[in-house]
Design an enzyme around this catalytic site. Structure first.
Site, PDB file in Angstrom:
ATOM      1  N   HIS A 169       0.811  -1.216   0.000  1.00 33.56           N
ATOM      2  CA  HIS A 169       0.000   0.000   0.000  1.00 33.56           C
ATOM      3  C   HIS A 169       0.847   1.270   0.000  1.00 33.56           C
ATOM      4  O   HIS A 169       0.395   2.312  -0.475  1.00 33.56           O
ATOM      5  CB  HIS A 169      -0.930   0.020   1.222  1.00 33.56           C
ATOM      6  CG  HIS A 169      -1.737   1.265   1.320  1.00 33.56           C
ATOM      7  ND1 HIS A 169      -2.752   1.563   0.428  1.00 33.56           N
ATOM      8  CD2 HIS A 169      -1.669   2.324   2.164  1.00 33.56           C
ATOM      9  CE1 HIS A 169      -3.282   2.723   0.740  1.00 33.56           C
ATOM     10  NE2 HIS A 169      -2.642   3.215   1.780  1.00 33.56           N
ATOM     11  N   CYS A 170       2.071   1.202   0.511  1.00 36.89           N
ATOM     12  CA  CYS A 170       2.816   2.440   0.757  1.00 36.89           C
ATOM     13  C   CYS A 170       3.614   2.940  -0.442  1.00 36.89           C
ATOM     14  O   CYS A 170       3.355   4.025  -0.963  1.00 36.89           O
ATOM     15  CB  CYS A 170       3.755   2.240   1.957  1.00 36.89           C
ATOM     16  SG  CYS A 170       2.886   2.076   3.528  1.00 36.89           S
ATOM     17  N   ILE A 171       4.600   2.179  -0.868  1.00 36.27           N
ATOM     18  CA  ILE A 171       5.587   2.707  -1.821  1.00 36.27           C
ATOM     19  C   ILE A 171       4.989   3.022  -3.200  1.00 36.27           C
ATOM     20  O   ILE A 171       5.355   4.032  -3.809  1.00 36.27           O
ATOM     21  CB  ILE A 171       6.784   1.751  -1.944  1.00 36.27           C
ATOM     22  CG1 ILE A 171       7.408   1.539  -0.560  1.00 36.27           C
ATOM     23  CG2 ILE A 171       7.834   2.317  -2.887  1.00 36.27           C
ATOM     24  CD1 ILE A 171       8.559   0.571  -0.555  1.00 36.27           C
TER      25      ILE A 171
END
Length: 445
Positions: free
Chosen positions: A277-279
């Site tokens: 979900h983040c990078i």
């Protein structure tokens, strides 16, 4: 004299009588509620998915990397200590609510804050005196103060109550064994000093280390920096992979060689694209916010273009490898190993494996997959045309029947030596076949 609501909550935190609510029980919220329960707090979990609530009430976890017993003891305890519900009107029962809702991108790579806005509206509907609200969802600097706070302020003014608001970014890494929610240092920034102080006290009561910062904006920006740092460095090594492959130089050996320097270098490794979900998402939150203030983020956007191009590079290498083997990609049987975005978890959020499967299918290939942690696929909003798929049995017959085995995720359950002995052609995006002897033709991608 009226009691200061912040002092009241501080006292409740100190004697463990504060009730901690967690809104959204996913990869961030579930370990968070577990951590506060372990610290002696009464916890109340909220999620809009009734299936999750049913499983939790039975003491069953839906996140496999935590193990089957992760919530069993919580579910068996008194309901005053552990309760979960889909009823968001009960948000007012919690003395502190930690908000862990998703922050995806919209169709034009713009921030989609609809989940945060709905969370703020639900919180506003039951906001009460002295309540602490903490946003944990990753977002751009200013979201807590400029998006959540106005919604909560209107409710507070209408009711004549005061509340506290802070930001504390999640730092979860699914599958990591050397750190947990409790041991990862926790950044905390308030929208005012009192909010920051109370939020820091709350986390300090359950986590090993809390790092207070001056404001919610500093905490929001720090989280973005962490992920931009990784995205840019991954882009660098992905670009090197393309260049070094053309030079017939092993990029993984190069990274290993550079890693022998004891200072000034940190190893990052190439792959078939970004997942999680983040990078893949968070840098675009910053680029959008920068444009809002008239600035550009050329370096970050370039990194995004490099990383987003990697699935195309893998497909090109696969097509060339099949061609060299005398097989067209159309009607080729391709077995993709690994659907999760990283090893040894069942997390498929933004996994590049879906793009690889989608592209291969559109080129006419017959594609199947195996993943020991993901027995079946579910609907993916970015790939609506992909049919439902189930993980095939990974046996000799399956591997021998494949014209190409495409390694997308390097799960430790895989036996690379066995694979090298039985596959005809392997396209390796993770460098795991280096040094592995066998009959298969191995192509790095």
């Amino acid at each position: 004299m009226a009691t200061d609501p912040s002092e009241t909550l501080l006292n409740q935190i100190e004697n463990r009588t504060a009730r901690v609510g967690v809104l959204a029980l996913g990869y961030v919220g579930l370990p968070l509620i577990r951590t506060f329960w372990d610290a002696g707090f009464s916890v109340l979990g909220f999620d809009v998915d009734p299936r999750k609530i049913e499983l939790l009430k039975r003491g069953e976890s839906y996140l496999n990397h935590f193990g089957p017993d992760f919530v069993a003891d919580m579910a068996s305890c008194d309901a005053d200590r552990f309760d979960v519900t889909t009823d968001l009107s009960r948000l007012g029962e919690a003395d502190a609510v930690l908000v862990c809702v998703p922050t995806p991108l919209g169709p034009h790579q713009e921030p989609d804050l609809s989940f945060i806005e709905r969370a703020a509206e639900n919180l506003a509907a039951s906001l009460r005196e002295g309540q602490l609200i903490v946003l944990e969802s990753t977002t751009y600097p200013g979201t807590t103060r400029k998006v959540m706070k106005p919604i909560l302020d209107r409710a507070a003014e209408a009711r004549g109550v005061s509340y506290m608001l802070a930001y504390s970014p999640e730092r979860e890494d699914p599958g990591r064994k050397d750190h947990s929610t409790r041991t990862i240092p926790k950044l905390v920034g308030g929208c005012d000093d009192a909010s920051g102080e109370v939020a820091s006290a709350l986390y300090s009561a359950a986590l090993e280390q809390v790092v207070p910062v001056r404001s919610a904006e500093v905490a929001e920006a720090a989280k973005i920096l962490e992920n931009v740092y990784r995205a840019v460095n991954i882009a660098l090594v992905n670009e090197l992979k393309v260049i070094l492959t053309a030079m017939d130089v092993d990029v993984w050996e190069v990274v290993e060689a550079a890693s022998t320097k004891p200072f000034g270098f940190q190893a990052f490794y190439p792959g078939p694209g970004l997942g999680g979900h983040c990078i893949p998402i968070d840098p675009f939150y910053l680029t959008w916010a920068a444009r809002e203030v008239g600035e550009s983020t050329e370096f970050i956007e370039l990194a995004g273009r490099v990383n987003h191009a990697m699935p195309g590079f893998v497909i090109e290498r696969t097509m060339l490898a099949l061609n060299d083997a005398g097989k067209a990609v159309r009607n080729a049987n391709v077995l993709v190993l690994g659907l999760a975005y990283k090893p040894d978890v069942d997390d498929v959020r933004e996994s590049p494996s879906f793009e690889l499967i989608d592209r291969l299918r559109k080129l006419g290939a017959d594609v199947c997959y195996h993943d020991p942690h993901v027995p079946a696929t579910h609907a993916m909003r970015h790939y609506p045309e992909l049919p439902a798929m189930e993980s095939v049995t990974l046996d000799e017959a399956t591997v021998v029947a494949a014209d190409c085995v495409l390694i997308a995720t390097h799960h430790t359950a895989y036996d690379w030596g066995w694979l090298g002995e039985h596959a005809k052609l392997i396209v390796d995006t993770r460098g795991v076949m280096r040094g592995v002897s066998g009959k298969a033709t191995v192509v790095s991608a």
